[in-house]
Write a protein that holds these residues in place. Structure first.
Motif, PDB file in Angstrom:
ATOM      1  N   ILE A  78     -38.715 -15.558  11.542  1.00  0.00           N
ATOM      2  CA  ILE A  78     -37.273 -14.938  11.096  1.00  0.00           C
ATOM      3  C   ILE A  78     -36.776 -13.700  11.324  1.00  0.00           C
ATOM      4  CG2 ILE A  78     -37.012 -13.774   8.429  1.00  0.00           C
ATOM      5  CD1 ILE A  78     -39.620 -15.085   7.981  1.00  0.00           C
ATOM      6  N   PHE A  79     -37.008 -12.954  12.288  1.00  0.00           N
ATOM      7  CA  PHE A  79     -36.553 -12.399  13.115  1.00  0.00           C
ATOM      8  C   PHE A  79     -35.399 -12.909  13.913  1.00  0.00           C
ATOM      9  CE2 PHE A  79     -35.827  -9.589  17.077  1.00  0.00           C
ATOM     10  CZ  PHE A  79     -35.176  -8.614  16.334  1.00  0.00           C
ATOM     11  N   GLU A  80     -35.780 -13.799  14.811  1.00  0.00           N
ATOM     12  CA  GLU A  80     -35.043 -14.581  15.969  1.00  0.00           C
ATOM     13  C   GLU A  80     -33.684 -15.042  14.670  1.00  0.00           C
ATOM     14  OE1 GLU A  80     -34.957 -18.236  19.033  1.00  0.00           O
ATOM     15  OE2 GLU A  80     -36.333 -17.380  18.174  1.00  0.00           O
ATOM     16  N   ARG A  81     -33.815 -15.718  13.388  1.00  0.00           N
ATOM     17  CA  ARG A  81     -32.716 -16.300  12.596  1.00  0.00           C
ATOM     18  C   ARG A  81     -32.273 -14.955  11.949  1.00  0.00           C
ATOM     19  NH1 ARG A  81     -33.350 -21.492   9.143  1.00  0.00           N
ATOM     20  NH2 ARG A  81     -30.825 -21.848   8.148  1.00  0.00           N
ATOM     21  N   TRP A  82     -32.749 -14.379  11.241  1.00  0.00           N
ATOM     22  CA  TRP A  82     -31.980 -13.351   9.803  1.00  0.00           C
ATOM     23  C   TRP A  82     -31.809 -11.945  10.744  1.00  0.00           C
ATOM     24  CZ3 TRP A  82     -34.653 -17.485   7.799  1.00  0.00           C
ATOM     25  CH2 TRP A  82     -33.909 -18.448   6.657  1.00  0.00           C
ATOM     26  N   LYS A  84     -34.084  -9.682   9.901  1.00  0.00           N
ATOM     27  CA  LYS A  84     -34.895  -8.757   8.801  1.00  0.00           C
ATOM     28  C   LYS A  84     -35.163  -9.928   7.676  1.00  0.00           C
ATOM     29  CE  LYS A  84     -30.728  -9.610   5.101  1.00  0.00           C
ATOM     30  NZ  LYS A  84     -30.185  -8.802   3.837  1.00  0.00           N
ATOM     31  N   LEU A  85     -35.769  -8.971   6.609  1.00  0.00           N
ATOM     32  CA  LEU A  85     -36.518 -10.002   4.905  1.00  0.00           C
ATOM     33  C   LEU A  85     -36.081  -9.253   4.419  1.00  0.00           C
ATOM     34  CD1 LEU A  85     -37.946 -12.316   4.259  1.00  0.00           C
ATOM     35  CD2 LEU A  85     -40.132 -11.772   4.893  1.00  0.00           C
ATOM     36  N   LEU A 130     -39.737  -6.784   8.989  1.00  0.00           N
ATOM     37  CA  LEU A 130     -38.594  -7.386   8.628  1.00  0.00           C
ATOM     38  C   LEU A 130     -37.837  -6.638   7.797  1.00  0.00           C
ATOM     39  CD1 LEU A 130     -40.010 -10.659   9.604  1.00  0.00           C
ATOM     40  CD2 LEU A 130     -38.429  -9.970  10.648  1.00  0.00           C
ATOM     41  N   LEU A 131     -38.941  -6.119   6.939  1.00  0.00           N
ATOM     42  CA  LEU A 131     -38.874  -6.185   5.684  1.00  0.00           C
ATOM     43  C   LEU A 131     -38.061  -4.384   5.187  1.00  0.00           C
ATOM     44  CD1 LEU A 131     -41.866  -7.412   3.680  1.00  0.00           C
ATOM     45  CD2 LEU A 131     -39.191  -7.261   2.870  1.00  0.00           C
ATOM     46  N   ARG A 132     -38.677  -3.240   6.633  1.00  0.00           N
ATOM     47  CA  ARG A 132     -38.166  -2.075   6.821  1.00  0.00           C
ATOM     48  C   ARG A 132     -37.200  -2.361   7.426  1.00  0.00           C
ATOM     49  NH1 ARG A 132     -42.135   1.948   7.582  1.00  0.00           N
ATOM     50  NH2 ARG A 132     -44.137   0.603   7.505  1.00  0.00           N
ATOM     51  N   GLN A 133     -36.059  -3.689   7.621  1.00  0.00           N
ATOM     52  CA  GLN A 133     -34.766  -3.356   8.229  1.00  0.00           C
ATOM     53  C   GLN A 133     -34.119  -3.991   6.587  1.00  0.00           C
ATOM     54  OE1 GLN A 133     -34.003  -3.255  11.290  1.00  0.00           O
ATOM     55  NE2 GLN A 133     -35.949  -2.546  11.904  1.00  0.00           N
ATOM     56  N   SER A 134     -34.164  -4.372   5.823  1.00  0.00           N
ATOM     57  CA  SER A 134     -33.562  -4.316   4.530  1.00  0.00           C
ATOM     58  C   SER A 134     -33.087  -3.160   4.218  1.00  0.00           C
ATOM     59  CB  SER A 134     -34.158  -5.379   3.483  1.00  0.00           C
ATOM     60  OG  SER A 134     -33.575  -5.404   2.501  1.00  0.00           O
ATOM     61  N   ASP A 135     -31.747  -3.121   3.272  1.00  0.00           N
ATOM     62  CA  ASP A 135     -31.021  -1.876   3.044  1.00  0.00           C
ATOM     63  C   ASP A 135     -32.137  -2.055   1.841  1.00  0.00           C
ATOM     64  OD1 ASP A 135     -30.000  -4.458   1.497  1.00  0.00           O
ATOM     65  OD2 ASP A 135     -28.807  -3.251   1.190  1.00  0.00           O
ATOM     66  N   ALA A 136     -32.810  -2.424   1.148  1.00  0.00           N
ATOM     67  CA  ALA A 136     -34.029  -2.887   0.490  1.00  0.00           C
ATOM     68  C   ALA A 136     -35.018  -3.731   0.371  1.00  0.00           C
ATOM     69  CB  ALA A 136     -33.004  -2.198  -1.864  1.00  0.00           C
ATOM     70  N   GLY A 137     -35.936  -3.836   0.635  1.00  0.00           N
ATOM     71  CA  GLY A 137     -36.979  -4.446   0.988  1.00  0.00           C
ATOM     72  C   GLY A 137     -37.812  -4.076  -0.341  1.00  0.00           C
ATOM     73  N   ARG A 138     -38.214  -6.046  -0.958  1.00  0.00           N
ATOM     74  CA  ARG A 138     -39.031  -5.433  -1.836  1.00  0.00           C
ATOM     75  C   ARG A 138     -39.925  -6.411  -1.884  1.00  0.00           C
ATOM     76  NH1 ARG A 138     -36.956  -1.995  -2.957  1.00  0.00           N
ATOM     77  NH2 ARG A 138     -35.124  -1.689  -3.555  1.00  0.00           N
ATOM     78  N   MET A 180     -38.465   0.156   1.003  1.00  0.00           N
ATOM     79  CA  MET A 180     -39.130  -0.756   0.832  1.00  0.00           C
ATOM     80  C   MET A 180     -39.986   0.227  -0.492  1.00  0.00           C
ATOM     81  SD  MET A 180     -41.265  -2.220   3.813  1.00  0.00           S
ATOM     82  CE  MET A 180     -42.445  -1.077   3.783  1.00  0.00           C
ATOM     83  N   LYS A 181     -40.102  -0.980  -1.299  1.00  0.00           N
ATOM     84  CA  LYS A 181     -41.429  -0.877  -2.493  1.00  0.00           C
ATOM     85  C   LYS A 181     -42.066  -2.329  -2.636  1.00  0.00           C
ATOM     86  CE  LYS A 181     -38.271   2.659  -3.371  1.00  0.00           C
ATOM     87  NZ  LYS A 181     -38.191   3.946  -3.182  1.00  0.00           N
ATOM     88  N   ILE A 182     -42.887  -1.773  -2.882  1.00  0.00           N
ATOM     89  CA  ILE A 182     -44.393  -2.746  -2.767  1.00  0.00           C
ATOM     90  C   ILE A 182     -45.080  -3.216  -4.592  1.00  0.00           C
ATOM     91  CG2 ILE A 182     -46.244  -3.361  -1.891  1.00  0.00           C
ATOM     92  CD1 ILE A 182     -44.167  -1.874  -0.087  1.00  0.00           C
TER      93      ILE A 182
END
Length: 241
Positions: A78-82, A84-85, A130-138, A180-182
């Motif tokens: 996922i990191f290689e392609r995007w 982030k998650l 990867l979720l930490r790279q998102s502006d709003a990881g959920r 992130m919000k879990i």
């Protein structure tokens, strides 16, 4: 349909049927690129067809959740392609046998714990960066009432889902300084094949469909949801910490 998940990258486990299928479908229809994980290739292909027909995109990942090495490799791919998650939905789970604790075989116990607990932990380990790279990881993990009630003969569910709840809440507390919000969600009784097997005398027409349940749960994945470390009871509509 509103494209309120446009540009988001969402990973859903158990995406070939049931609630997971509908969560993945609705995310894809609303603009997310869905990474769909499941063992059943046919179900994944059906999902792909439906999302593409709605103008969405998917990446299908046929995988057994007990293939832990594959889950470890997933984060790198996922990191290689995007890079982030944005969304993780831990939907896949195994019921196991309904039995007194002392009658459960080690093989059955270990398999349920592997799918329900260890696989989710391996996903956390693989996807947290990867979720930490998102502006709003959920992240959202599905649980069930047996995690609280400890119902007799439902030990495999109560033990494994209690562990999932502890894991999600611990991860949430470790992520308080991030975007992130879990959270957790108990979908409640739903019109699925698994429910029919465990409750054979129940009238399915009295239960909500997977489409209805998924529509409620997808709302919990939006960037504007700021709760974390909490459990959403879909039946009552209430959150508990």
């Amino acid at each position: 349909m509103t494209q309120d998940f446009d540009g988001r990258i969402a990973l859903v486990t158990g995406a070939s049927r049931g609630i997971g299928y509908q969560i993945a479908k609705q995310l894809g229809e609303r603009g997310a690129h869905v990474i769909a994980l499941a063992r059943t290739v046919g179900g994944l292909e059906d999902l792909d067809d439906e999302i593409k027909a709605a103008g969405g995109q998917t990446t299908l990942v046929p995988v057994d959740l007990m293939d832990f090495d594959a889950l470890d490799r997933l984060g790198a791919a996922i990191f290689e392609r995007w890079k982030k998650l944005d969304i993780l939905v831990g939907n896949a789970g195994m019921l196991g046998v309904l039995s007194p604790l002392g009658h459960i075989s080690p093989k059955d116990f270990e398999k349920v714990m592997a799918v329900n607990v260890t696989a989710n932990w391996r996903l956390v380990r693989s996807l947290d960066p990867l979720l930490r790279q998102s502006d709003a990881g959920r992240a959202l993990f599905l649980t069930c009432v047996q995690a609280q009630t400890r119902t007799a003969f439902w030990g495999l569910q109560s033990i494994s889902k209690s562990a999932v709840e502890a894991m999600a809440r611990t991860w949430a507390n470790e992520s308080l300084q991030t975007a992130m919000k879990i959270n957790l969600a108990d979908p409640g009784p739903t019109r699925t094949g698994l429910r029919a097997k465990t409750m054979p005398g129940e009238a399915p027409e009295n239960l909500p469909t997977t489409q209805v349940v998924a529509a409620d749960l997808v709302e919990l994945l939006k960037p504007e949801i700021f709760r974390t470390g909490e459990l959403y009871d879909r039946i009552s509509g209430e959150w508990t910490s």
